[in-house]
Design a protein around this motif. Structure first.
Motif, PDB file in Angstrom:
ATOM      1  N   LYS A 193      31.924 -13.827 -35.138  1.00  0.00           N
ATOM      2  CA  LYS A 193      32.088 -15.166 -34.847  1.00  0.00           C
ATOM      3  C   LYS A 193      33.213 -15.963 -35.288  1.00  0.00           C
ATOM      4  O   LYS A 193      33.545 -15.714 -36.442  1.00  0.00           O
ATOM      5  CB  LYS A 193      30.978 -16.085 -35.080  1.00  0.00           C
TER       6      LYS A 193
ATOM      7  N   GLU B 270      36.753 -18.970 -34.723  1.00  0.00           N
ATOM      8  CA  GLU B 270      37.257 -20.054 -33.978  1.00  0.00           C
ATOM      9  C   GLU B 270      39.071 -19.392 -33.632  1.00  0.00           C
ATOM     10  O   GLU B 270      39.370 -19.094 -34.604  1.00  0.00           O
ATOM     11  CB  GLU B 270      37.353 -21.219 -34.850  1.00  0.00           C
TER      12      GLU B 270
ATOM     13  N   TYR C 217      38.694 -23.380 -30.873  1.00  0.00           N
ATOM     14  CA  TYR C 217      37.702 -23.238 -30.090  1.00  0.00           C
ATOM     15  C   TYR C 217      36.701 -21.933 -30.478  1.00  0.00           C
ATOM     16  O   TYR C 217      37.517 -20.871 -30.896  1.00  0.00           O
ATOM     17  CB  TYR C 217      38.043 -22.796 -28.702  1.00  0.00           C
ATOM     18  N   PRO C 218      35.574 -22.242 -30.717  1.00  0.00           N
ATOM     19  CA  PRO C 218      34.404 -20.981 -31.143  1.00  0.00           C
ATOM     20  C   PRO C 218      34.284 -19.951 -29.938  1.00  0.00           C
ATOM     21  O   PRO C 218      34.677 -20.061 -28.625  1.00  0.00           O
ATOM     22  CB  PRO C 218      33.161 -21.782 -31.199  1.00  0.00           C
TER      23      PRO C 218
ATOM     24  N   THR D 121      33.899 -15.286 -29.766  1.00  0.00           N
ATOM     25  CA  THR D 121      33.448 -14.002 -30.532  1.00  0.00           C
ATOM     26  C   THR D 121      34.587 -13.030 -30.103  1.00  0.00           C
ATOM     27  O   THR D 121      35.054 -12.954 -29.001  1.00  0.00           O
ATOM     28  CB  THR D 121      32.008 -13.483 -29.726  1.00  0.00           C
TER      29      THR D 121
ATOM     30  N   TYR E 183      35.423 -16.869 -25.443  1.00  0.00           N
ATOM     31  CA  TYR E 183      35.211 -18.057 -25.985  1.00  0.00           C
ATOM     32  C   TYR E 183      33.847 -18.457 -25.401  1.00  0.00           C
ATOM     33  O   TYR E 183      33.574 -17.970 -24.330  1.00  0.00           O
ATOM     34  CB  TYR E 183      36.635 -19.030 -25.500  1.00  0.00           C
ATOM     35  N   ASP E 184      33.244 -19.424 -26.105  1.00  0.00           N
ATOM     36  CA  ASP E 184      31.812 -19.664 -25.738  1.00  0.00           C
ATOM     37  C   ASP E 184      31.746 -20.395 -24.700  1.00  0.00           C
ATOM     38  O   ASP E 184      30.594 -20.571 -23.886  1.00  0.00           O
ATOM     39  CB  ASP E 184      31.301 -20.486 -27.206  1.00  0.00           C
TER      40      ASP E 184
ATOM     41  N   LEU F 204      34.390 -17.430 -38.524  1.00  0.00           N
ATOM     42  CA  LEU F 204      33.101 -18.376 -39.103  1.00  0.00           C
ATOM     43  C   LEU F 204      32.016 -17.742 -39.630  1.00  0.00           C
ATOM     44  O   LEU F 204      31.394 -18.281 -40.399  1.00  0.00           O
ATOM     45  CB  LEU F 204      32.719 -18.928 -37.511  1.00  0.00           C
TER      46      LEU F 204
END
Length: 162
Positions: free
Chosen positions: A39, A41, A51-52, A54, A68-69, A85
């Motif tokens: 995880k 950013e 931006y969050p 994986t 991105y999420d 993260l």
């Protein structure tokens, strides 16, 4: 460059300029090696906002691919644009965290899913688990989507019934 030389300088005190080689994957992450499923950013397209997402792939040249999420994907992101993260395999919070990836979906499970597999995630419930591993989702706003790939679904912890 004034010609001064220092040896054994802590890397946290060094700001790397673009040297053209991005073989190091440990730059801005306190020497944490970037790995798949981490995880993170990241600065989308190198802009200033993080931006969050994986990490989906670590490339030989040290760059990473990020999912991105919000559904966007970016390939070849320089490690200096990435902040870790959560270490792979560690989960710090249990009460509000997403269910583990390995959890099998069940009818009635609360989830967030991408409508038609694109863009933003919307709240809903699993309506059916299909034999091919996909699911049907009934979204909270009344929309329905069939044969949704589990990569477009985030199962939510059910927690305690209220």
């Amino acid at each position: 460059d004034d010609g001064d030389k220092d040896r054994f300088v802590d890397m946290r005190s060094v700001k790397l300029l673009d040297s053209g080689s991005a073989s190091e994957t440990e730059t801005d992450n306190d020497n944490k090696k970037l790995e798949v499923d981490m995880k993170v950013e990241a600065r989308y397209r190198g802009k200033s906002k993080y931006y969050p997402g994986t990490i989906s792939r670590v490339r030989l040249n040290g760059t990473v691919d990020i999912n991105y999420d919000d559904g966007e994907k970016e390939l070849g992101v320089k490690p200096e644009f990435v902040r870790v993260l959560e270490e792979k395999g560690s989960s710090r919070s249990s009460s509000r965290s997403r269910s583990p990836r390995g959890k099998k979906p069940r009818v009635g499970d609360k989830c967030e899913a991408q409508f038609k597999g694109k863009g933003k995630f919307y709240p809903g419930k699993i309506a059916k688990v299909n034999s091919d591993g996909t699911v049907n989702v009934n979204f909270d706003d009344g929309d329905k989507d069939r044969f949704v790939d589990m990569r477009s679904v985030k199962l939510l912890d059910s927690g305690s019934a209220s």
